[in-house]
Design an enzyme around this catalytic site. Structure first.
Site, PDB file in Angstrom:
ATOM      1  N   ASP A 196     -11.828  -1.590  12.248  1.00 47.76           N
ATOM      2  CA  ASP A 196     -10.990  -0.440  12.583  1.00 47.76           C
ATOM      3  C   ASP A 196     -11.821   0.678  13.195  1.00 47.76           C
ATOM      4  O   ASP A 196     -11.280   1.689  13.630  1.00 47.76           O
ATOM      5  CB  ASP A 196     -10.223   0.069  11.359  1.00 47.76           C
ATOM      6  CG  ASP A 196     -11.053   0.157  10.101  1.00 47.76           C
ATOM      7  OD1 ASP A 196     -12.134  -0.445  10.043  1.00 47.76           O
ATOM      8  OD2 ASP A 196     -10.618   0.824   9.150  1.00 47.76           O
TER       9      ASP A 196
ATOM     10  N   ASP B  85       0.872  -1.170   0.000  1.00 48.59           N
ATOM     11  CA  ASP B  85       0.000   0.000   0.000  1.00 48.59           C
ATOM     12  C   ASP B  85       0.905   1.214   0.000  1.00 48.59           C
ATOM     13  O   ASP B  85       2.123   1.089   0.175  1.00 48.59           O
ATOM     14  CB  ASP B  85      -0.923   0.006   1.231  1.00 48.59           C
ATOM     15  CG  ASP B  85      -2.237   0.724   0.958  1.00 48.59           C
ATOM     16  OD1 ASP B  85      -2.186   1.929   0.646  1.00 48.59           O
ATOM     17  OD2 ASP B  85      -3.305   0.091   1.051  1.00 48.59           O
TER      18      ASP B  85
ATOM     19  N   HIS C 208      -3.352   2.721  -4.764  1.00 47.79           N
ATOM     20  CA  HIS C 208      -2.635   2.545  -3.490  1.00 47.79           C
ATOM     21  C   HIS C 208      -1.189   2.115  -3.739  1.00 47.79           C
ATOM     22  O   HIS C 208      -0.651   1.250  -3.038  1.00 47.79           O
ATOM     23  CB  HIS C 208      -3.339   1.513  -2.614  1.00 47.79           C
ATOM     24  CG  HIS C 208      -4.629   1.984  -2.014  1.00 47.79           C
ATOM     25  ND1 HIS C 208      -4.676   2.882  -0.975  1.00 47.79           N
ATOM     26  CD2 HIS C 208      -5.917   1.698  -2.309  1.00 47.79           C
ATOM     27  CE1 HIS C 208      -5.936   3.111  -0.656  1.00 47.79           C
ATOM     28  NE2 HIS C 208      -6.715   2.419  -1.459  1.00 47.79           N
TER      29      HIS C 208
ATOM     30  N   ASP D  42      -9.019  -1.511  -5.455  1.00 47.63           N
ATOM     31  CA  ASP D  42      -9.911  -0.530  -4.838  1.00 47.63           C
ATOM     32  C   ASP D  42      -9.338   0.883  -4.909  1.00 47.63           C
ATOM     33  O   ASP D  42      -8.130   1.080  -4.920  1.00 47.63           O
ATOM     34  CB  ASP D  42     -10.181  -0.889  -3.375  1.00 47.63           C
ATOM     35  CG  ASP D  42      -8.920  -0.814  -2.517  1.00 47.63           C
ATOM     36  OD1 ASP D  42      -7.895  -1.364  -2.960  1.00 47.63           O
ATOM     37  OD2 ASP D  42      -8.970  -0.219  -1.432  1.00 47.63           O
ATOM     38  N   GLU D  43     -10.232   1.850  -4.935  1.00 48.23           N
ATOM     39  CA  GLU D  43      -9.939   3.267  -4.720  1.00 48.23           C
ATOM     40  C   GLU D  43      -8.832   3.822  -5.615  1.00 48.23           C
ATOM     41  O   GLU D  43      -8.114   4.739  -5.219  1.00 48.23           O
ATOM     42  CB  GLU D  43      -9.598   3.504  -3.242  1.00 48.23           C
ATOM     43  CG  GLU D  43     -10.754   3.179  -2.317  1.00 48.23           C
ATOM     44  CD  GLU D  43     -10.428   3.429  -0.849  1.00 48.23           C
ATOM     45  OE1 GLU D  43     -11.356   3.718  -0.079  1.00 48.23           O
ATOM     46  OE2 GLU D  43      -9.245   3.326  -0.465  1.00 48.23           O
TER      47      GLU D  43
END
Length: 681
Positions: free
Chosen positions: A412, A186, A263, A318-319
Site C-alpha cells: 500500500d 474491519d 478493528h 492486531d492493534e
C-alpha cells in the site's frame, strides 16, 4: 464445479500477428523455475491453441475442466487432431513437475494434478510473452520453495466485486501464488452474510461515503442498506462459495479473516451490547468480559467455516486498543476469574479461547504478530508484519510463521516517486525493494526453518478506492513475492526486472491495469548525490531528542552529507520527532555563512506533517542568538501524497560558529516531524 474464464477476450496468441517474432525460454517466466536446460531447436506456438491429451491411467477431472474453459488456448485431441501437449500424472516424478519442450510437442509430467496445473501456467506465460512465436527446446524441473505464497485483499476499507477477485485469482495462478487472504471485516465495513446477525450485512456493511477518507472525515458512521446514500456491500454465502470453488480450480486457497478483538467498531456499532460501554460508535474492541461476545464469535465462525473449507481461519489480533478493558467491570471480573495480570493477557485469553474453538472444528488459526502479547495460543500460526522479530521469536518457540514485514511486503506504499503516483498511505516500496527481501533468517536452524511456511504481500486499501488503483498497486510487486516464494534465493535484479517488464506487458494485454515499470522514475534524486556543505561532520546538540525508533544514524544523521529518499521508514536517513524540533549545530570554529536549510517530509496518511514554522538563528558564542530567517508552511496539511519541502533562509553573510534551528510541529495530535540533512553554506 463450474469454471468461468473472466479474462478479457485476449488469447495467448495475440502477439503472433505482430511485426516481429520471438523465441522465448522457460528462463524468462516469473517465478523463475528451479532448473532449466536448453537444446537446439524450437517448438512453434500453434496459432489455433494447444491440443492436449493425457498419458497413463489418470485423467484429472479438475484440470480438464480448467483447460476446457479456455477453448481458444486448449482443446482435447481427437483422432484427426494430433496432440501437441501431452500430460502425465506420475509418482515417478521427483519434482513438482517436469516440462519438456521438443520441436513437435510439449510434454508435462507431474506428481499430481496441482503440479500439472503449475506446468500449464509456465507454458501459458511463455506463450503469452510479448511477440512470442516459438519456445526454445528445453527441459524444466520445478518445485516451490515455500508452501505458502500469499496475497492479501482488503475488501473492508473498499468493497471489491466477486468478478474483480476472480480476475486477480487468474493473475495469481499465472504467478503460482496459492493463498488469497480475504480481509472480510474491519471498522470500515463487514463484508460477509451472517444469518445469525443480519445487521452485519444490513447495516455494518454500508456507509454514506464511498471513500474511506471521506467516511473518516465525516465521523465514521454507518447507514442502512436501504439508505439512498449507502455505499459498500457484502458477499452472500453463495457468492463466497462460488469464489472458493473458482480459486480451488486454480489451486488457490481462500483464507477468510474475521477480526478479533480489535478493528471491530462496525460490529460494536451494529450490536453495541458486545462492547464494554454498550454505546454505538464508542468502542473499537469487543468486550472480553461478556459471554455474549464469545457467543457472537462462535456463531460467526460456525458460518465462516461452513463457507470456507480452508485449513486456516485468520482471526486478526492486531492493534486492539484495549483501552476500554481497563475500566470495564466485566473485563476486570474476567481477569480476576482467570488469574490474568493485565490487558495483554486478557487479549491472549480471548485468542486462546477462540483458537480452541476453531481447533475443535478441525481448523487452525492465523493471527498477526500481536497475538504474541500476553502469551501465544498453543497451535497458532503467526503472520509477522511489524518487522521479522515476532516471526523469528514464534519460529524459535515451535510455531509456524508467515512473513509479511511492512518494510518489504506492504504494497500500500508508493512504488515510485510520490509526486507522480496515486494517493497511498505513504512510504516508498519499489519493486526492487520487495525483490530484495529474504524471509529465511540466517539465525534459524534447519529444523527451525521448517516452521517458515512462506510469505505474503499485503495491500490495505484505505487510499485505494478503485479496482484499477488496486491492480496498479498489486502488479508488478506481487511478481517479486511470487519469485521469492517459489524460487531459490539466488537473486539477480536486472534479470528479474527484464522478465517483469515482459510479464507487465502480458498482463496489460489481458486487461489488467499495471504500474508503468518501463518508465519508473526511481529514488529521490537529491538522495543519490552527496551533499557537501560547511556543517558536514559537525557536532549537533538536540534540545528536544529524536524518537528512538526513528533515530536513523543518531546524532550524526543530520550532518552526514546524505539526504533522505522517498521514505522515512527504512532508508536510515530521515530522523523522526513527535515534538517540536530544536537542534544546534556547532561548526567547530567561527566561519562565514549566508544560508541555512533542511528538508521536512509530509505523509498525511502516516501522520507525518510539515512544520508550521521554522526559525533559523546564529551565534558566535552559543549563548546570544540572532534570528536570520523564518519560513512558514504553505502546504495543505491534508495533502494526501508524500512530499518534501525545503525550508531555507538566506541572509547577508555573517561570521558565526553556532546555528540553531527550531521547527514548530503541526497541531494534529500525534503528528510526526521528519527531517533530513542540515545544509549550511
Amino acid at each position: 464445479m463450474k469454471i468461468r474464464n473472466i479474462l478479457t477476450a485476449v488469447t495467448m496468441l495475440t502477439a503472433i500477428g505482430s511485426l516481429s517474432a520471438r523465441e522465448v525460454s522457460p528462463s524468462q517466466i516469473i517465478p523463475r523455475p528451479m532448473e532449466v536446460s536448453t537444446s537446439a531447436g524450437s517448438f512453434t506456438i500453434p496459432a489455433d491453441g494447444f491440443t492436449f491429451e493425457y498419458k497413463g491411467k489418470q485423467q484429472p477431472e479438475l484440470l480438464t475442466e480448467y483447460l476446457n474453459a479456455y477453448p481458444a488456448q486448449f482443446h482435447a485431441a481427437t483422432k484427426g487432431n494430433k496432440a501437441n501437449l501431452i500430460i502425465e500424472i506420475s509418482n515417478k516424478v521427483k519434482s513438482k513437475y517436469e516440462l519438456k519442450v521438443t520441436p513437435s510437442a510439449v510434454i508435462i509430467k507431474a506428481t499430481d494434478e496441482e503440479g500439472a496445473f503449475y506446468a500449464i501456467q509456465s507454458l501459458l506465460q511463455m506463450a503469452q510473452l510479448p511477440e512470442a512465436t516459438e519456445i526454445v527446446c528445453s527441459t524444466v524441473t520445478d518445485s516451490p520453495r515455500f508452501p505458502y505464497r500469499g496475497v492479501h485483499f482488503d475488501v473492508s476499507r473498499h468493497f471489491r466485486s466477486i468478478d474483480f477477485l476472480k480476475k486477480q485469482i487468474d493473475a495469481m495462478a499465472l504467478l503460482k501464488l496459492n493463498k488469497m487472504h480475504l480481509h472480510l471485516t474491519d471498522g470500515a465495513g463487514w463484508r460477509m452474510q451472517i444469518d445469525a446477525y443480519p445487521r452485519l450485512a444490513g447495516f455494518a456493511a454500508w456507509r454514506p461515503q464511498l471513500s474511506w477518507q471521506d467516511w473518516v472525515n465525516n465521523g465514521s458512521k454507518y447507514c442502512d442498506e436501504t439508505d439512498v446514500r449507502a455505499s459498500g456491500g457484502y458477499y452472500t454465502k453463495e457468492q463466497l462459495r462460488d469464489l472458493v470453488d473458482y480459486a480451488a480450480a486454480r489451486h488457490i486457497t481462500v483464507i477468510p479473516e474475521i477480526e478479533i478483538p480489535g478493528h471491530s467498531k462496525e460490529v460494536t456499532s451494529a450490536y453495541p451490547e458486545l462492547s464494554c460501554s454498550g454505546v454505538p460508535y464508542a468502542d473499537d474492541d469487543f468486550c472480553i468480559g461478556k459471554e455474549a461476545t464469545f457467543e457472537f464469535l462462535e456463531k460467526v465462525l460456525d458460518e465462516t467455516m461452513e463457507v470456507f473449507p480452508s485449513a486456516y481461519i485468520h482471526i486478526g489480533g492486531d492493534e486492539a486498543s484495549k483501552a476500554a478493558w481497563k475500566n470495564c467491570d466485566d473485563c476486570r471480573k474476567r481477569m480476576e476469574q482467570e488469574g490474568l495480570k493485565d490487558v495483554d493477557e486478557l487479549q491472549s485469553y480471548a485468542i486462546k479461547r477462540m483458537e480452541k474453538y476453531v481447533n475443535d472444528h478441525g481448523r487452525n488459526i492465523i493471527g498477526w504478530d500481536e497475538i504474541l502479547e500476553g502469551g501465544l495460543a498453543p497451535n497458532a500460526t503467526v503472520m509477522s508484519w511489524r518487522g521479522t522479530e515476532g516471526g523469528i521469536k514464534a519460529i524459535k518457540s515451535g510455531h509456524d510463521v508467515i512473513m509479511t514485514p511492512g518494510e518489504f511486503c506492504y504494497i500500500d506504499y508508493s512504488q515510485d516517486a510520490p509526486f507522480k503516483e496515486p494517493a497511498s498511505i505513504g512510504g516508498y516500496t519499489p519493486l526492487e525493494k520487495v525483490y530484495s527481501y529474504e524471509p529465511l533468517d540466517p539465525s534459524l536452524s534447519a529444523d527451525e526453518a521448517k516452521h517458515l511456511l512462506g510469505l505474503q504481500a499485503n495491500l490495505w486499501s484505505e487510499y485505494v478506492t478503485t479496482d484499477e488503483h488496486a491492480e496498479y498497486m498489486y502488479y508488478p510487486r506481487t511478481f517479486a513475492i511470487s519469485e521469492i516464494g517459489w524460487s531459490t534465493p539466488e537473486k539477480n535484479y536486472p534479470d528479474f526486472h527484464a522478465r517483469a517488464l515482459d510479464v507487465v506487458t502480458m498482463l496489460d494485454s489481458l486487461g489488467y491495469n499495471t504500474f508503468d515499470l518501463k518508465n519508473e522514475y526511481g529514488q529521490r534524486r537529491e538522495s543519490l548525490t552527496p551533499a557537501n556543505h560547511l556543517a558536514r561532520g559537525a557536532k549537533v546538540t538536540y534540545t528536544i531528542p529524536y524518537r528512538k525508533q526513528y533515530k536513523a544514524k543518531g546524532d550524526s544523521t543530520l550532518v552526514d552529507g546524505v539526504r533522505g529518499g522517498w521514505t522515512y521508514g527504512s532508508d536510515n536517513r530521515w530522523q523522526g520527532f513527535m515534538s517540536d524540533f530544536d537542534a544546534t549545530v556547532d561548526l567547530g570554529e567561527i566561519k562565514p555563512i549566508g544560508s541555512v536549510g533542511l528538508s521536512f517530509m509530509q505523509s498525511a496518511g502516516a501522520w507525518v506533517h510539515l512544520p508550521k514554522q521554522v526559525d533559523f538563528e546564529v551565534s558566535e558564542n552559543g549563548v546570544d542568538f540572532e534570528t536570520v530567517g523564518t519560513v512558514w508552511n504553505d502546504v495543505d496539511p491534508n495533502y494526501p501524497k508524500i512530499l518534501m519541502k525545503d525550508y531555507y533562509a538566506t541572509f547577508p553573510q555573517r561570521n558565526v560558529r553556532y546555528v540553531r534551528i527550531k521547527a514548530k510541529r503541526h497541531d494534529r495530535p500525534g503528528a510526526w516531524l521528519f527531517t533530513d540533512e542540515i545544509i549550511i553554506n
